[in-house]
Design a protein around this motif. Structure first.
Motif, PDB file in Angstrom:
ATOM      1  N   MET A 107       0.857  -1.192   0.000  1.00 30.15           N
ATOM      2  CA  MET A 107       0.000   0.000   0.000  1.00 30.15           C
ATOM      3  C   MET A 107       0.889   1.235   0.000  1.00 30.15           C
ATOM      4  O   MET A 107       1.875   1.313   0.728  1.00 30.15           O
ATOM      5  N   ASN A 108       0.491   2.209  -0.826  1.00 25.66           N
ATOM      6  CA  ASN A 108       1.313   3.379  -1.039  1.00 25.66           C
ATOM      7  C   ASN A 108       1.370   4.322   0.140  1.00 25.66           C
ATOM      8  O   ASN A 108       2.384   4.946   0.413  1.00 25.66           O
ATOM      9  N   ASN A 109       0.235   4.468   0.817  1.00 27.96           N
ATOM     10  CA  ASN A 109       0.135   5.494   1.844  1.00 27.96           C
ATOM     11  C   ASN A 109      -0.159   4.868   3.203  1.00 27.96           C
ATOM     12  O   ASN A 109      -1.076   4.053   3.330  1.00 27.96           O
ATOM     13  N   ILE A 110       0.603   5.274   4.205  1.00 26.98           N
ATOM     14  CA  ILE A 110       0.457   4.704   5.541  1.00 26.98           C
ATOM     15  C   ILE A 110      -0.948   4.979   6.113  1.00 26.98           C
ATOM     16  O   ILE A 110      -1.437   4.229   6.958  1.00 26.98           O
ATOM     17  N   ARG A 111      -1.604   6.031   5.606  1.00 26.57           N
ATOM     18  CA  ARG A 111      -2.969   6.326   6.070  1.00 26.57           C
ATOM     19  C   ARG A 111      -3.942   5.222   5.685  1.00 26.57           C
ATOM     20  O   ARG A 111      -5.052   5.161   6.222  1.00 26.57           O
ATOM     21  N   ASP A 112      -3.537   4.378   4.748  1.00 28.27           N
ATOM     22  CA  ASP A 112      -4.438   3.337   4.271  1.00 28.27           C
ATOM     23  C   ASP A 112      -4.123   1.959   4.839  1.00 28.27           C
ATOM     24  O   ASP A 112      -4.624   0.949   4.350  1.00 28.27           O
ATOM     25  N   VAL A 113      -3.278   1.905   5.879  1.00 31.86           N
ATOM     26  CA  VAL A 113      -3.049   0.606   6.518  1.00 31.86           C
ATOM     27  C   VAL A 113      -3.449   0.613   7.991  1.00 31.86           C
ATOM     28  O   VAL A 113      -3.288  -0.381   8.690  1.00 31.86           O
ATOM     29  N   ILE A 114      -3.962   1.739   8.468  1.00 35.50           N
ATOM     30  CA  ILE A 114      -4.451   1.839   9.853  1.00 35.50           C
ATOM     31  C   ILE A 114      -5.917   2.257   9.733  1.00 35.50           C
ATOM     32  O   ILE A 114      -6.260   3.072   8.868  1.00 35.50           O
ATOM     33  N   PRO A 115      -6.813   1.702  10.564  1.00 36.44           N
ATOM     34  CA  PRO A 115      -8.237   1.987  10.342  1.00 36.44           C
ATOM     35  C   PRO A 115      -8.570   3.479  10.365  1.00 36.44           C
ATOM     36  O   PRO A 115      -9.251   3.977   9.473  1.00 36.44           O
ATOM     37  N   PHE A 116      -8.115   4.186  11.376  1.00 37.86           N
ATOM     38  CA  PHE A 116      -8.486   5.596  11.523  1.00 37.86           C
ATOM     39  C   PHE A 116      -7.231   6.441  11.714  1.00 37.86           C
ATOM     40  O   PHE A 116      -6.794   6.674  12.839  1.00 37.86           O
ATOM     41  N   PRO A 117      -6.600   6.866  10.609  1.00 35.77           N
ATOM     42  CA  PRO A 117      -5.310   7.551  10.715  1.00 35.77           C
ATOM     43  C   PRO A 117      -5.403   8.924  11.379  1.00 35.77           C
ATOM     44  O   PRO A 117      -6.388   9.629  11.207  1.00 35.77           O
ATOM     45  N   ARG A 118      -4.369   9.256  12.141  1.00 40.00           N
ATOM     46  CA  ARG A 118      -4.220  10.592  12.713  1.00 40.00           C
ATOM     47  C   ARG A 118      -2.996  11.237  12.085  1.00 40.00           C
ATOM     48  O   ARG A 118      -1.874  10.731  12.225  1.00 40.00           O
ATOM     49  N   THR A 119      -3.237  12.343  11.394  1.00 40.81           N
ATOM     50  CA  THR A 119      -2.163  13.076  10.730  1.00 40.81           C
ATOM     51  C   THR A 119      -2.451  14.564  10.941  1.00 40.81           C
ATOM     52  O   THR A 119      -3.529  14.908  11.422  1.00 40.81           O
ATOM     53  N   PRO A 120      -1.485  15.452  10.599  1.00 37.18           N
ATOM     54  CA  PRO A 120      -1.741  16.870  10.830  1.00 37.18           C
ATOM     55  C   PRO A 120      -3.105  17.294  10.257  1.00 37.18           C
ATOM     56  O   PRO A 120      -3.426  16.948   9.122  1.00 37.18           O
ATOM     57  N   LEU A 121      -3.879  17.991  11.059  1.00 40.01           N
ATOM     58  CA  LEU A 121      -5.211  18.500  10.713  1.00 40.01           C
ATOM     59  C   LEU A 121      -6.243  17.409  10.445  1.00 40.01           C
ATOM     60  O   LEU A 121      -7.265  17.667   9.817  1.00 40.01           O
ATOM     61  N   ASN A 122      -5.969  16.202  10.897  1.00 43.13           N
ATOM     62  CA  ASN A 122      -6.919  15.129  10.626  1.00 43.13           C
ATOM     63  C   ASN A 122      -7.042  14.160  11.792  1.00 43.13           C
ATOM     64  O   ASN A 122      -6.150  13.342  12.019  1.00 43.13           O
ATOM     65  N   ALA A 123      -8.134  14.301  12.554  1.00 37.71           N
ATOM     66  CA  ALA A 123      -8.443  13.328  13.614  1.00 37.71           C
ATOM     67  C   ALA A 123      -9.931  13.022  13.598  1.00 37.71           C
ATOM     68  O   ALA A 123     -10.557  12.831  14.624  1.00 37.71           O
ATOM     69  N   GLU A 124     -10.504  12.997  12.392  1.00 43.47           N
ATOM     70  CA  GLU A 124     -11.916  12.649  12.256  1.00 43.47           C
ATOM     71  C   GLU A 124     -12.086  11.179  12.626  1.00 43.47           C
ATOM     72  O   GLU A 124     -11.135  10.417  12.564  1.00 43.47           O
ATOM     73  N   PHE A 125     -13.248  10.803  13.006  1.00 44.78           N
ATOM     74  CA  PHE A 125     -13.646   9.435  13.377  1.00 44.78           C
ATOM     75  C   PHE A 125     -13.117   9.054  14.761  1.00 44.78           C
ATOM     76  O   PHE A 125     -11.921   8.998  14.979  1.00 44.78           O
TER      77      PHE A 125
END
Ligand code: 4AD
Ligand code: MG
Length: 461
Positions: free
Chosen positions: A443-461
């Motif tokens: 998978m290209n992006n680490i955001r797509d291997v964890i169910p609910f990713p937390r990254t800058p400006l993103n903590a939805e869900f």
């Protein structure tokens, strides 16, 4: 309704006998209406493939409009031999109960290809897609393989704190944990812990304390970094596996890291063949070759100084400068692992100035070329997947190094106590669990291997 620990689709597809009655629950992935029969693809997350469910017409006609994509259903029926080539059995439905409808006009996951970017905006639903179902099954299999590896070798799984008052990596990338009124100038003596506290960046320091009593331990838990890096391999909340071994040096540490990755890959190929074939066919055509290579070929091992020589002699123009004393950037790591060696490489003995305070100083280095017993495991496609080191076990050397790094030895009194009482050579490493899943699945992006990713400006869900 009792917990559904009974029949799951994966099991029925593998072991179901023609003529057996089954009761299955799941979600409709697709519906096709033929003249004499309608067909539902039913999926319950137990495997990539769902089970084909055949509804006779006109018997089920009244129900068909409700059985839209995404609807949760319970089905009772009989297994019959499948006409299709992909599966051996399918279900001839006797009754279908709608448990939870999913109106076609509003359900966002219709049966078509959605981009990973779009799916991130509906992370609460994306586990219902083939890709995310496969990612989560592989993630589970990785976790299980990790525990199995350590448990078979007598390591104890220890639970280090998530709230911490020390900055293990010394990079100042910590999230504060406070009950103070943020509008006022903080008086930490009035705070919950009476001093500044943070979400941990690593369980290592506490794991060292436990290894120096229990010999071999490992942590497996969430860690947090407030680094503002918007890249495809950084998360603000990620999972880390950190073994720590007493009476162990850097060579032993590297041997363990290599055996560990080999074990996890072999185990996951064995437990998730269907999902791994999916990644190979749909995500990255190198997935299976990479996995076989990890399992079979020895990792390359070089020193940092050799790495710098290889990079300088490569004739490549890199975006970031290459010089002894500078840290390796992702592009350098990937050149070494992907192009030069074409397999994982363990780089050891980095300059002290770019590594954390706790790493053991190598003896006999000239002061400007002081190195530490550090190692990074670099993987093709990912770069650094593991970072580890032999720890400084000598009290005086560690105290001096802390001072040189601007850390107050008083604050770390307990960590220094470990060198005052029964100190031994010891070593360990940290594996980025999400990077491992990324590496495993392609998978290209680490955001797509964890169910609910937390990254800058993103903590939805
Ligand atoms: O190299 P790091 O910073 O090492 C440590 O934290 C040590 N205390 C580990 C130890 O010796 N016990 O981090 C370890 C690994 C990295 O190699 C990388 O795979 C992963 O953690 N990692 C991250 N993964 C996702 N997002 C981030 N922001 C990460 N930062 C580090
Ligand atoms: Mg590192």
């Amino acid at each position: 309704m009792a917990v559904n620990t009974g029949q799951r689709i994966a099991q029925v597809l593998q072991q179901g006998q023609v003529g057996a009655t089954v009761q299955l629950s799941g979600w409709v992935r697709s519906k096709r209406e033929g003249k004499t029969h309608a067909f539902l693809d039913l999926n319950d997350g137990s495997s990539l493939t769902g089970i084909q469910t055949v509804l006779a017409r006109p018997e089920f006609d009244a129900q068909l409009p409700q059985l839209t994509v995404g609807t949760a259903v319970a089905i009772a029926g009989v297994l019959v031999a499948s006409q299709g080539q992909e599966q051996t059995v399918e279900v001839q439905a006797q009754s279908v109960t709608v448990v939870g409808p999913a109106p076609a006009e509003t359900y966002p996951l219709q049966k078509k290809r959605h981009s990973f970017e779009f799916l991130r905006t509906i992370a609460h639903l994306r586990a219902r897609t083939n890709t995310f179902g496969a990612v989560l099954r592989v993630r589970n299999a990785c976790a299980q393989a990790i525990h199995q590896f350590f448990q078979e070798r007598g390591f104890l799984w220890v639970h280090t704190p998530i709230i911490s008052t020390s900055d293990c990596e010394g990079a100042g990338e910590m999230f504060a944990v406070t009950t103070l009124d943020l509008g006022k100038t903080p008086d930490y003596t009035q705070d919950f812990f009476g001093k500044p506290a943070f979400l941990t960046v690593s369980g290592q320091l506490e794991a060292e304390a436990l290894a120096l009593a229990l010999s071999n331990v490992y942590t497996f838990g969430p860690t947090f970094r407030a680094e503002n890096s918007n890249t495809a391999r950084h998360l603000a909340e990620f999972w880390m596996v950190e073994p720590e071994m007493a009476f162990c040096d850097l060579g032993g540490d590297a041997d363990l890291a290599e055996a560990f990755l080999k074990h996890v890959f072999a185990q996951v190929l064995q437990t998730c063949p269907e999902d791994m074939a999916f990644f190979q066919n749909r995500i990255d055509p190198n997935v299976l070759r990479n996995a076989e290579q990890i399992i079979q070929e020895p990792f390359a091992r070089i020193t940092y100084t050799e790495a710098i020589e290889l990079l300088t002699q490569s004739g490549r123009s890199f975006q970031y400068p290459v010089a002894w004393g500078l840290d390796l950037q992702s592009e350098h790591e990937r050149f070494l692992a992907e192009e030069h060696f074409g397999r994982p490489v363990i780089v050891m003995d980095y300059p002290a100035q770019i590594k954390a305070f706790y790493m053991r100083l190598n003896d006999g280095c000239p002061p400007e070329q002081q190195t530490v017993r550090a190692m990074d495991v670099l993987a093709p496609g990912i770069g650094e997947i593991i970072g580890g080191s032999q720890r400084e076990e000598r009290l005086e050397v560690l105290t001096a190094r802390m001072q040189a790094c601007g850390l107050d030895p008083e604050v770390y009194w307990w960590y220094l106590d470990l060198r005052r009482f029964g100190s031994v050579p010891h070593a360990g490493f940290g594996l980025g669990f999400d990077r491992l899943v990324q590496f495993m699945t392609g998978m290209n992006n680490i955001r797509d291997v964890i169910p609910f990713p937390r990254t800058p400006l993103n903590a939805e869900f």
